[in-house]
Design an enzyme around this catalytic site. Structure first.
Site, PDB file in Angstrom:
ATOM      1  N   PRO A  55      36.420  44.213  39.468  1.00  0.00           N
ATOM      2  CG  PRO A  55      34.824  46.059  39.032  1.00  0.00           C
ATOM      3  CD  PRO A  55      36.296  45.613  39.813  1.00  0.00           C
ATOM      4  CB  VAL A  56      36.091  39.903  35.975  1.00  0.00           C
ATOM      5  CG1 VAL A  56      34.729  39.371  35.940  1.00  0.00           C
ATOM      6  CG2 VAL A  56      36.908  39.252  34.871  1.00  0.00           C
ATOM      7  CG  ASP A  57      31.568  41.147  33.927  1.00  0.00           C
ATOM      8  OD1 ASP A  57      31.652  40.420  33.175  1.00  0.00           O
ATOM      9  OD2 ASP A  57      30.943  41.082  34.872  1.00  0.00           O
ATOM     10  NE  ARG A  64      27.447  22.346  33.949  1.00  0.00           N
ATOM     11  CZ  ARG A  64      28.571  21.683  33.074  1.00  0.00           C
ATOM     12  NH1 ARG A  64      29.650  22.640  32.792  1.00  0.00           N
ATOM     13  NH2 ARG A  64      28.636  20.562  32.606  1.00  0.00           N
ATOM     14  NE  ARG A 119      31.287  30.102  43.192  1.00  0.00           N
ATOM     15  CZ  ARG A 119      31.841  31.249  43.400  1.00  0.00           C
ATOM     16  NH1 ARG A 119      31.235  32.066  42.925  1.00  0.00           N
ATOM     17  NH2 ARG A 119      32.863  31.263  43.966  1.00  0.00           N
ATOM     18  CG  HIS A 176      24.629  21.313  28.584  1.00  0.00           C
ATOM     19  ND1 HIS A 176      24.499  19.922  28.940  1.00  0.00           N
ATOM     20  CD2 HIS A 176      25.751  21.786  28.402  1.00  0.00           C
ATOM     21  CE1 HIS A 176      25.839  19.530  28.169  1.00  0.00           C
ATOM     22  NE2 HIS A 176      26.288  20.660  27.773  1.00  0.00           N
ATOM     23  CG  ASP A 198      52.591  39.336  43.338  1.00  0.00           C
ATOM     24  OD1 ASP A 198      51.443  38.638  43.357  1.00  0.00           O
ATOM     25  OD2 ASP A 198      52.700  40.385  44.214  1.00  0.00           O
ATOM     26  NE  ARG A 207      32.535  38.354  42.313  1.00  0.00           N
ATOM     27  CZ  ARG A 207      31.469  37.901  42.734  1.00  0.00           C
ATOM     28  NH1 ARG A 207      30.374  38.605  43.004  1.00  0.00           N
ATOM     29  NH2 ARG A 207      31.587  36.547  43.123  1.00  0.00           N
ATOM     30  CG  ASP A 250      29.589  33.555  38.388  1.00  0.00           C
ATOM     31  OD1 ASP A 250      29.423  34.167  39.758  1.00  0.00           O
ATOM     32  OD2 ASP A 250      30.421  33.627  37.843  1.00  0.00           O
ATOM     33  CG  HIS A 305      32.162  37.435  38.436  1.00  0.00           C
ATOM     34  ND1 HIS A 305      31.867  36.258  38.885  1.00  0.00           N
ATOM     35  CD2 HIS A 305      33.230  37.539  39.052  1.00  0.00           C
ATOM     36  CE1 HIS A 305      32.556  35.856  39.813  1.00  0.00           C
ATOM     37  NE2 HIS A 305      33.307  36.853  39.927  1.00  0.00           N
TER      38      HIS A 305
HETATM   39  N1  LIG Z   1      36.855  36.367  38.366  1.00  0.00           N
HETATM   40  C1  LIG Z   1      36.619  35.417  39.226  1.00  0.00           C
HETATM   41  O1  LIG Z   1      36.047  34.475  39.353  1.00  0.00           O
HETATM   42  C2  LIG Z   1      37.348  35.670  40.686  1.00  0.00           C
HETATM   43  C3  LIG Z   1      37.161  34.824  41.591  1.00  0.00           C
HETATM   44  C4  LIG Z   1      37.886  34.960  42.932  1.00  0.00           C
HETATM   45  C5  LIG Z   1      38.566  36.435  42.984  1.00  0.00           C
HETATM   46  N2  LIG Z   1      38.800  37.148  41.859  1.00  0.00           N
HETATM   47  C6  LIG Z   1      39.644  38.376  42.008  1.00  0.00           C
HETATM   48  O2  LIG Z   1      40.806  37.899  41.742  1.00  0.00           O
HETATM   49  C7  LIG Z   1      41.657  39.159  42.372  1.00  0.00           C
HETATM   50  C8  LIG Z   1      42.922  38.432  43.365  1.00  0.00           C
HETATM   51  O3  LIG Z   1      42.237  37.774  44.497  1.00  0.00           O
HETATM   52  P1  LIG Z   1      43.333  36.873  45.401  1.00  0.00           P
HETATM   53  O4  LIG Z   1      42.360  36.495  46.425  1.00  0.00           O
HETATM   54  O5  LIG Z   1      44.291  36.386  44.680  1.00  0.00           O
HETATM   55  O6  LIG Z   1      43.985  38.464  45.959  1.00  0.00           O
HETATM   56  P2  LIG Z   1      45.192  38.222  46.890  1.00  0.00           P
HETATM   57  O7  LIG Z   1      45.587  39.440  47.551  1.00  0.00           O
HETATM   58  O8  LIG Z   1      45.619  36.969  47.436  1.00  0.00           O
HETATM   59  O9  LIG Z   1      46.473  38.343  45.613  1.00  0.00           O
HETATM   60  C9  LIG Z   1      46.517  39.591  44.797  1.00  0.00           C
HETATM   61  C10 LIG Z   1      48.258  39.424  44.298  1.00  0.00           C
HETATM   62  O10 LIG Z   1      48.155  40.625  43.343  1.00  0.00           O
HETATM   63  C11 LIG Z   1      49.494  41.192  43.655  1.00  0.00           C
HETATM   64  N3  LIG Z   1      49.436  42.500  42.958  1.00  0.00           N
HETATM   65  C12 LIG Z   1      48.827  43.666  43.164  1.00  0.00           C
HETATM   66  N4  LIG Z   1      49.253  44.587  42.230  1.00  0.00           N
HETATM   67  C13 LIG Z   1      49.854  44.202  41.225  1.00  0.00           C
HETATM   68  C14 LIG Z   1      50.494  44.514  40.179  1.00  0.00           C
HETATM   69  N5  LIG Z   1      50.447  45.586  39.722  1.00  0.00           N
HETATM   70  N6  LIG Z   1      51.169  43.485  39.497  1.00  0.00           N
HETATM   71  C15 LIG Z   1      51.616  42.271  40.025  1.00  0.00           C
HETATM   72  N7  LIG Z   1      50.988  41.700  41.050  1.00  0.00           N
HETATM   73  C16 LIG Z   1      50.235  42.667  41.620  1.00  0.00           C
HETATM   74  C17 LIG Z   1      49.482  41.347  45.044  1.00  0.00           C
HETATM   75  O11 LIG Z   1      50.763  41.529  45.643  1.00  0.00           O
HETATM   76  C18 LIG Z   1      48.830  39.914  45.536  1.00  0.00           C
HETATM   77  O12 LIG Z   1      49.848  38.861  45.670  1.00  0.00           O
HETATM   78  C19 LIG Z   1      40.660  40.044  43.007  1.00  0.00           C
HETATM   79  O13 LIG Z   1      40.289  41.123  42.505  1.00  0.00           O
HETATM   80  C20 LIG Z   1      39.469  39.057  43.150  1.00  0.00           C
HETATM   81  O14 LIG Z   1      38.341  39.727  43.664  1.00  0.00           O
HETATM   82  C21 LIG Z   1      38.057  36.852  40.774  1.00  0.00           C
END
Ligand SMILES: NC(=O)c1ccc[n+]([C@@H]2O[C@H](COP(=O)([O-])OP(=O)(O)OC[C@H]3O[C@@H](n4cnc5c(N)ncnc54)[C@H](O)[C@@H]3O)[C@@H](O)[C@H]2O)c1
Length: 317
Positions: free
Chosen positions: A126-128, A158, A156, A173, A38, A93, A153, A180
Site C-alpha cells: 500500500p503505497v501511502d 478524468r 482514471r 481537472h 530485481d 492493497r 486514480d 490509494h
Molecule cells: N501505486 C500504484 O498506482 C500501483 C499500481 C499497480 C501496482 N502497484 C503495486 O506495484 C507492486 C508491483 O506490482 P507488479 O504487478 O509489478 O508485481 P510483479 O509480481 O509483477 O513484480 C514485482 C517484482 O518485484 C520483485 N521483487 C520482490 N522483492 C524484491 C526486492 N527486495 N528487490 C528487488 N525486487 C524485488 C519480484 O521479483 C517481481 O519481479 C505491487 O505492490 C502492486 O500492488 C502499484
C-alpha cells in the site's frame, strides 16, 4: 534545488509495473539511463535486453540490468515497484502491508547507504503507508521520498468524466484524494470542465442529471484495479504512464500539480500520515503541499481515509 548530475533512473522490481514503467520512460526521452534491478536477476536482465532492442525506435537512452545496492549510485531517482501485488480481485492493497513493508524498508536502507542524494518514488502497495514508513526510516527531508499516491486514480477519474461529458480529458481537472485504495474519494468541489467549475458546466450543458451519476463514477474509479486484475491479472500501463508523468516533473523541474502521496504535518488538520493530496512536484520531489479548500464532507472523507491508514500503520507496530 536538487542539482541532478545525471538523468539516471533506477527501477527496483522488473515485474508488470516496473517493466511497463521502463517501457513508457524509454519512449518519453527524459532519462539518459534506465537501470532495472530485481531479486530475480534473470528477469531484470531479460527485460533490459528486450527493451534495448527497441533502441532504434525511441530517443537515446541506455537500458541495462544491475544489482543492488551498486545500481543506486549516481541515480537521480530510484523508483520502487518491488514487492507483492494483489493476487486476486478480492485482495486489497492494505493486505500487502506486512510483506511489502519488509521489502521496501530493505530497499530504502540500501539506497540511503550508497546514494543519500537520490529522490525516491514509491509505487509498491500500500503505497501511502510504505512511503510514510520509508520517510520515518531515512529521516530524509519531507518531499524527497514520495509515493505515486492517487495520480493514477485521478487520471482514471478524468478519463471517466471525459467519456461522460464528451470532452477531452486534457480539459478536465479533477482529483481523487486520500488513500490509494478503498477509502479514496472524489474531490467534487475541485472538478473543473473546460475551465468552469463542474456545477456551472452542468447547468450550461444539461444533457444529464449528473448528480445521480456521481456515486457510480467514483465507484468505477475505486474498483478499476480490481476489474483490471480480474481481467488480466495485474495493472501496468496506466500506472506506468502516471509514474512517467511524475518522473518527468522531477527531472525537468516542471512544478506540475499532482496528487502524489505526501506526508502531512498539520495541513488539512492532519499529522503523522501520508496520503494523496495535490502537491507541486519539481526537482526536489514534493516542492509544496497545496491546501485546497475542500467542502466539509470532503474534509470528513479525508480524515476518514487518514484514520484508516493510521490504524493499519499502528497494527503493523
Ligand atoms: N501505486 C500504484 O498506482 C500501483 C499500481 C499497480 C501496482 N502497484 C503495486 O506495484 C507492486 C508491483 O506490482 P507488479 O504487478 O509489478 O508485481 P510483479 O509480481 O509483477 O513484480 C514485482 C517484482 O518485484 C520483485 N521483487 C520482490 N522483492 C524484491 C526486492 N527486495 N528487490 C528487488 N525486487 C524485488 C519480484 O521479483 C517481481 O519481479 C505491487 O505492490 C502492486 O500492488 C502499484
Amino acid at each position: 534545488m536538487a542539482n541532478f548530475k545525471s538523468r539516471k533512473v533506477v527501477i527496483v522490481g522488473a515485474g508488470a509495473v516496473g517493466s511497463g514503467f521502463a517501457f513508457a520512460l524509454a519512449q518519453s526521452g527524459i532519462a539518459e539511463e534506465i537501470v532495472l534491478v530485481d531479486v530475480n536477476a534473470d528477469l531484470a536482465k531479460g527485460q533490459a535486453l528486450d527493451l534495448s532492442h527497441g533502441a532504434p525506435f525511441y530517443p537515446p537512452v541506455a537500458i541495462r540490468a544491475d544489482v543492488a545496492p551498486e545500481a543506486y549510485r549516481q541515480a537521480a531517482i530510484v523508483v520502487v515497484t518491488a514487492g507483492k501485488a494483489q493476487a486476486s480481485p478480492g485482495q486489497s492493497r492494505l493486505d500487502l502491508l506486512q510483506i511489502n513493508s519488509k521489502i521496501v524498508t530493505g530497499i530504502v536502507a540500501d539506497i540511503q547507504s550508497v546514494n543519500p542524494d537520490a529522490i525516491v518514488l514509491i509505487a509498491t502497495n500500500p503505497v501511502d503507508i510504505l512511503t510514510h514508513i520509508a520517510r520515518i526510516k531515512t529521516n530524509w527531508l519531507r518531499g524527497r521520498i514520495l509515493g505515486s499516491g492517487t495520480v493514477l486514480d485521478s487520471a482514471r477519474f478524468r478519463w471517466l468524466l471525459a467519456e461522460h461529458c464528451g470532452i477531452s480529458p486534457k480539459n478536465i481537472h479533477a482529483s481523487i484524494l486520500g488513500e490509494h485504495g478503498d477509502s479514496e474519494f472524489a474531490a467534487w468541489s475541485l472538478v473543473h470542465v473546460g475551465g468552469l467549475p463542474m456545477d456551472d458546466y452542468c447547468s450550461v450543458c444539461r444533457k444529464c442529471d449528473f448528480l445521480h451519476r456521481r456515486p457510480q463514477i467514483l465507484e468505477q474509479v475505486r474498483r478499476s484495479a480490481y476489474h483490471i486484475i480480474g481481467y488480466k491479472g495485474s495493472t501496468s500501463f496506466g500506472v506506468a504512464m502516471a509514474m512517467t508523468h511524475i518522473v518527468r516533473a522531477i527531472l525537468r523541474n516542471e512544478r506540475h500539480v499532482m496528487t502524489v502521496s505526501a506526508p502531512l504535518e498539520g495541513e488539512y488538520g492532519l499529522t503523522d500520515v501520508t496520503l494523496g493530496i495535490p502537491c507541486v512536484v519539481g526537482a526536489n520531489g514534493i516542492e509544496e503541499i497545496i491546501q485546497a479548500r475542500l467542502s466539509p464532507e470532503e474534509m470528513q472523507e479525508l480524515a476518514h481515509s487518514a484514520q484508516i491508514l493510521k490504524d493499519r500503520l499502528a497494527q503493523l507496530g
